[in-house]
Design an enzyme around this catalytic site. Structure first.
Site: not given
Ligand code: S3P
Length: 443
Positions: A32, A99, A325, A352, A356, A399
């Site tokens: 971010r 992701g 996570d 994920k 997982r 992980r």
């Molecule tokens: C994250 C949100 C989560 C988490 C990922 C980081 C983020 O994913 O699993 O490691 O930085 O907003 P989801 O939004 O798919 O739950």
């Protein structure tokens, strides 16, 4: 990275772990900071940025979009282009395994009149994107191949996004964030409603950059997060706290290796991220948050862990977003905790870096642990000891690799993971830090 030769590793039984350490910066906050810095006018200075592959891919992406992101001494400096001021990249943006990078960046691109192709590695290319594309399309993002749900994807942003109110069908901070980020470019108010609170770093950091963000906990138990559009962000200073999801492996190791005492300094303890720690305490863990303080708008603490006698517990579904996570490593701890640990409401774990839910259960079973998946629930019957001796298939998932390299420190025979390559996506220092505390690994 996916084309490299796999690098297996085995964890050997360890003596007591001890030491004071720091873990690298939080991954969510690091992504971010780079993106909001790129959307701000002026200079953003980031201390403690996580320098792992996922975040470096985001740094490359913001650079390809016309911002600059460079490291000077210990600080990363981002020179932004203003909301709506980014430039069309010359080549596809490659997000590797991430992701978060992909989904948040789709929110950034939505408000920019340009065409961008996003790509990723084979793990990321299996992950669902419709959850973020669908709401962004309602706001005005165009998906060039209509209906496409997997990377590679080409999208066209718009200078005339429409604000909206959207209730999340899945608890996802990534989806929430993508919509809020797009909302910065739309006129009026964009609202995201969530049934369970998910991590709120976007809300906190957008405010820090000067955006107007309103959070309302409604009488119906849902949370409404509203961002005011036509926003301007101003470059600022950010300090990234230690990542509680990385600290989790060290914490778990210290709990299950008899005689251990470990302190991890400067870890983020934002309550949208600490479900793992709440659960461990319910299991009987001796964990203290010491010297709780605030840094850059986020609460941090030094986490002291002592090896503890644990017992199985039920982890309620509502807690899942605050520890999403951490389930693989919690499952490893549960294997060492006599009694049954039931982890409920884990449907999201299937989406994920790997499935997982399946990968965790398979890794446990391969090492002689009694574990089973029933619907969206993972059930581990802990015995207080683990046979080990199995090979864990990590499916390009950092992980899964780290969770089982933690379990192997207390198993009777070594636990082997088939590939450690992907640990570099989030926590390149993992092995070195663990060895510094007394863990032993062999390649
Ligand atoms: C994250 C949100 C989560 C988490 C990922 C980081 C983020 O994913 O699993 O490691 O930085 O907003 P989801 O939004 O798919 O739950």
């Amino acid at each position: 990275m996916s084309h490299q030769t796999p690098r297996p590793l085995s964890a050997l039984p360890a003596g007591p772990l001890a030491g004071h350490v720091r873990v690298p910066g939080d991954k969510s906050i690091s992504h971010r900071a780079l993106m909001f810095g790129a959307m701000a006018t002026g200079r953003t200075r980031i201390k403690g940025l996580l320098e792992a592959e996922d975040v470096i891919n985001t740094a490359k992406a913001v650079t390809a979009l016309g911002a600059t992101a460079v490291k000077t001494g210990e600080t990363w400096e981002v020179v932004g282009r203003g909301v709506g001021g980014l430039a069309e990249p010359a080549a596809p943006l490659d997000f590797g395994n991430s992701g978060t990078g992909t989904r948040l960046m789709l929110g950034v691109i939505a408000g920019q009149p340009m065409t961008v192709c996003l790509t990723g590695d084979p793990s990321l290319s299996k992950r669902p994107m419709a959850r973020v594309l669908k709401p962004l399309q309602q706001m005005g993002l165009e998906v060039v191949e209509e209906g496409r749900d997997r990377l590679p994807i080409t999208v066209r942003g718009s200078a005339r996004l429409v604000p909206m109110s959207y209730e999340l069908p899945v608890p996802s901070a990534q989806v929430k964030s993508a919509i809020l980020i797009a909302g910065l470019s739309a006129p009026g108010e964009t609202t995201v409603i969530e049934k369970e609170p998910t991590r709120d770093h976007t809300e906190r950091m957008l405010r820090h950059f000067g955006a107007t963000v309103r959070v309302v906990d409604r009488p119906d138990g849902k949370r409404a997060v509203t961002v005011l559009g036509d926003a301007e962000l101003a470059g600022t200073d950010i300090t990234v706290p230690g990542d509680p999801s990385s600290a989790a492996f060290l914490v778990a190791a210290a709990l299950i290796v008899p005689g251990s005492e470990v302190t991890i300094e400067g870890v983020l303890v934002n309550e949208t991220r600490t479900g793992f720690y709440t659960t461990l305490r319910e299991m009987g863990a001796d964990i203290a948050f010491l010297n709780v303080r605030e840094e850059g708008g986020e609460p941090i603490a030094d986490i002291r862990v002592r090896a503890s006698t644990l017992e199985g517990v039920t982890v309620p579904a509502q807690r899942a977003p605050s520890m999403i996570d951490e389930y693989p490593v919690l499952a490893a701890v549960a294997a060492m905790a006599p009694g049954t640990t039931r982890m409920e409401g884990l449907a999201e774990l299937k989406a994920k870096e790997s499935d997982r839910l399946a990968a965790t259960a398979a890794g446990l079973v391969a090492n002689g642990v009694d574990a089973v998946v029933e619907g969206d629930t993972l059930i581990v019957h802990g015995k207080g000891s683990v046979a080990g001796g199995g090979v864990v298939v990590t499916h390009m998932d950092h992980r899964i690799a780290m969770a089982f390299l933690t379990l192997g420190l207390v198993s009777k025979a070594p636990v082997t993971v088939d590939d450690t390559t992907f640990i570099a996506t989030s926590f390149p220092e993992f092995k070195g830090l663990m060895e510094g505390l007394g863990a032993r690994y062999t390649g």
